[in-house]
Design a protein around this motif. Structure first.
Motif, mmCIF file in Angstrom:
data_model
loop_
_atom_site.group_PDB
_atom_site.id
_atom_site.type_symbol
_atom_site.label_atom_id
_atom_site.label_comp_id
_atom_site.label_asym_id
_atom_site.label_seq_id
_atom_site.Cartn_x
_atom_site.Cartn_y
_atom_site.Cartn_z
ATOM 1 N N GLY A 114 12.021 6.771 7.464
ATOM 2 C CA GLY A 114 10.553 7.083 8.592
ATOM 3 C C GLY A 114 10.033 5.322 9.129
ATOM 4 N N LYS A 115 11.837 4.592 8.360
ATOM 5 C CA LYS A 115 10.838 3.142 8.914
ATOM 6 C C LYS A 115 9.643 2.452 8.220
ATOM 7 N N VAL A 116 9.952 3.103 6.542
ATOM 8 C CA VAL A 116 8.492 2.860 5.995
ATOM 9 C C VAL A 116 9.047 2.305 4.591
ATOM 10 N N ILE A 117 9.264 1.318 3.933
ATOM 11 C CA ILE A 117 9.513 0.880 2.964
ATOM 12 C C ILE A 117 8.590 0.261 1.830
ATOM 13 N N ASN A 118 8.214 0.825 0.750
ATOM 14 C CA ASN A 118 7.245 1.292 -0.171
ATOM 15 C C ASN A 118 8.097 -0.021 -1.707
ATOM 16 N N LEU A 119 7.733 -1.461 -2.092
ATOM 17 C CA LEU A 119 8.258 -2.136 -2.507
ATOM 18 C C LEU A 119 7.525 -2.355 -3.886
ATOM 19 N N HIS A 120 7.899 -2.254 -4.895
ATOM 20 C CA HIS A 120 6.827 -2.685 -6.270
ATOM 21 C C HIS A 120 7.321 -3.402 -7.507
ATOM 22 N N GLU A 122 8.810 -5.008 -10.804
ATOM 23 C CA GLU A 122 8.698 -4.089 -11.674
ATOM 24 C C GLU A 122 8.934 -5.257 -12.647
ATOM 25 N N LEU A 123 9.110 -6.262 -12.371
ATOM 26 C CA LEU A 123 8.812 -7.286 -13.523
ATOM 27 C C LEU A 123 8.648 -8.701 -13.005
ATOM 28 N N VAL A 124 7.800 -9.567 -13.550
ATOM 29 C CA VAL A 124 7.017 -10.496 -12.628
ATOM 30 C C VAL A 124 7.049 -11.265 -13.517
ATOM 31 N N GLY A 125 7.598 -12.851 -13.425
ATOM 32 C CA GLY A 125 8.141 -13.662 -14.611
ATOM 33 C C GLY A 125 7.735 -15.172 -13.903
ATOM 34 N N ASN A 126 7.416 -15.836 -15.323
ATOM 35 C CA ASN A 126 7.066 -17.399 -15.018
ATOM 36 C C ASN A 126 5.641 -17.571 -14.080
ATOM 37 N N ALA A 127 4.658 -16.659 -14.205
ATOM 38 C CA ALA A 127 3.743 -16.824 -13.173
ATOM 39 C C ALA A 127 2.301 -16.605 -14.527
ATOM 40 N N SER A 128 1.781 -17.332 -13.786
ATOM 41 C CA SER A 128 0.238 -17.915 -14.970
ATOM 42 C C SER A 128 -0.383 -16.493 -14.632
ATOM 43 N N LYS A 129 -0.970 -16.350 -13.342
ATOM 44 C CA LYS A 129 -2.078 -15.271 -13.136
ATOM 45 C C LYS A 129 -1.297 -13.701 -12.889
ATOM 46 N N VAL A 130 -0.320 -14.086 -12.147
ATOM 47 C CA VAL A 130 -0.260 -12.656 -11.149
ATOM 48 C C VAL A 130 0.549 -11.630 -12.476
ATOM 49 N N LYS A 131 0.096 -10.494 -12.098
ATOM 50 C CA LYS A 131 0.181 -9.300 -13.460
ATOM 51 C C LYS A 131 1.042 -8.083 -12.445
ATOM 52 N N GLU A 132 1.181 -8.157 -11.271
ATOM 53 C CA GLU A 132 1.452 -6.917 -10.381
ATOM 54 C C GLU A 132 1.310 -7.218 -9.306
ATOM 55 N N ILE A 133 2.648 -6.830 -8.283
ATOM 56 C CA ILE A 133 2.860 -6.787 -6.560
ATOM 57 C C ILE A 133 3.664 -5.736 -5.924
ATOM 58 N N SER A 134 2.312 -5.215 -4.582
ATOM 59 C CA SER A 134 3.015 -3.886 -4.230
ATOM 60 C C SER A 134 3.134 -3.796 -2.310
ATOM 61 N N ILE A 135 4.143 -3.596 -2.195
ATOM 62 C CA ILE A 135 3.437 -3.886 -0.676
ATOM 63 C C ILE A 135 4.142 -2.913 0.039
ATOM 64 N N GLU A 136 3.771 -2.829 1.475
ATOM 65 C CA GLU A 136 4.179 -1.626 1.960
ATOM 66 C C GLU A 136 4.389 -2.381 3.186
ATOM 67 N N PHE A 137 6.121 -2.409 4.071
ATOM 68 C CA PHE A 137 6.656 -2.689 5.142
ATOM 69 C C PHE A 137 7.019 -1.453 6.150
ATOM 70 N N ARG A 138 6.501 -1.468 7.603
ATOM 71 C CA ARG A 138 6.470 -0.362 8.228
ATOM 72 C C ARG A 138 6.704 -1.043 9.607
ATOM 73 N N LEU A 139 8.037 -0.456 10.102
ATOM 74 C CA LEU A 139 8.102 -0.385 11.214
ATOM 75 C C LEU A 139 7.805 0.259 12.641
ATOM 76 N N VAL A 140 7.159 0.029 12.980
ATOM 77 C CA VAL A 140 6.371 0.815 14.743
ATOM 78 C C VAL A 140 6.413 0.252 15.899
ATOM 79 N N ASP A 141 6.960 0.991 16.737
ATOM 80 C CA ASP A 141 6.873 0.799 18.100
ATOM 81 C C ASP A 141 7.535 -1.295 17.913
ATOM 82 N N GLY A 142 9.049 -1.110 17.089
ATOM 83 C CA GLY A 142 9.305 -2.584 17.400
ATOM 84 C C GLY A 142 8.678 -2.983 16.650
ATOM 85 N N GLU A 143 7.763 -3.290 15.896
ATOM 86 C CA GLU A 143 6.978 -4.211 15.212
ATOM 87 C C GLU A 143 7.200 -3.952 13.971
ATOM 88 N N LEU A 144 6.953 -5.070 12.406
ATOM 89 C CA LEU A 144 7.089 -5.105 11.478
ATOM 90 C C LEU A 144 6.359 -5.687 11.448
#
Ligand code: HEM
Length: 168
Positions: A114-120, A122-144
């Motif tokens: 349904g043009k929804v993309i979930n990214l999570h 699995e590996l975060v390297g060389n970052a002193s603070k960042v532990k985890e990142i989660s992103i959801e993309f959606r295409l709705v009415d031509g807008e991302l």
């Protein structure tokens, strides 16, 4: 059915058939975003994303992101930037490998339904603070649009960014 690059809004050769579920991403997207986090002041930004595909023999999309402080757009102060590759796997998932100017390397997978993309991450390297990142993309009415959450060494998974982009 194979999508041509022209149908995906992109000059050049035909798009690899395995890219069909996400070929709507191909091209350039520009828009506005807002950032926040419990430890920082909220901010606005202008963003440009580019998804390009040049080799019909490989199911890989090259990805770049650039941002600038808003208001002002590209004439204003550059902020975060990142680039990488979205690799379509034989099982239908997608592996995303991203290098960031902050030193973060992410690897994620997503489901494109349904043009929804979930990214999570699995590996975060060389970052002193960042532990985890989660992103959801959606295409709705031509807008991302997307919403990104982040966990750091001191803060649980919390919203950091959201943006709405239009194809240019
Ligand atoms: C702060 C990571 C994307 C702008 C931060 C912090 C981290 C971080 C770890 C510090 C938080 C703290 O000290 O508790 C990330 C990651 C990103 C990302 C992993 C992408 C996956 C962006 C983008 C922008 C941005 C796209 C701007 C458009 C800021 C700003 C701050 C900040 C302005 C506060 C000031 C600073 O620390 O430089 N980010 N960020 N970030 N981020 Fe992001």
């Amino acid at each position: 059915m194979e999508t041509t690059a022209a149908e995906a809004g992109q000059p050049g050769p035909a798009v690899h058939p395995a890219l069909a579920p996400v070929s709507y991403l191909l091209g350039t997207w520009r828009g506005q975003g807002q950032g926040c986090y419990p430890t920082i002041s909220s901010f606005s930004y202008t963003e440009e994303l580019n998804f390009s595909h040049s080799n019909p023999r490989k199911p890989v999309i090259a990805y770049t992101q650039r941002t600038w402080r808003s208001p002002g757009g590209p004439a204003a102060e550059p902020m975060h930037a990142e680039s990488g590759f979205w690799r379509l796997k034989p099982d239908g998932s997608v592996e995303v490998v991203i290098a960031q100017s902050t030193g973060v390397v992410e690897k994620g997978t997503h489901d494109a339904e349904g043009k929804v993309i979930n990214l999570h991450s699995e590996l975060v390297g060389n970052a002193s603070k960042v532990k985890e990142i989660s992103i959801e993309f959606r295409l709705v009415d031509g807008e991302l649009s997307y919403e990104l959450q982040m966990a750091t060494t001191s803060t649980n998974l919390q919203p950091h960014l959201k943006a709405v982009l239009e194809r240019v």
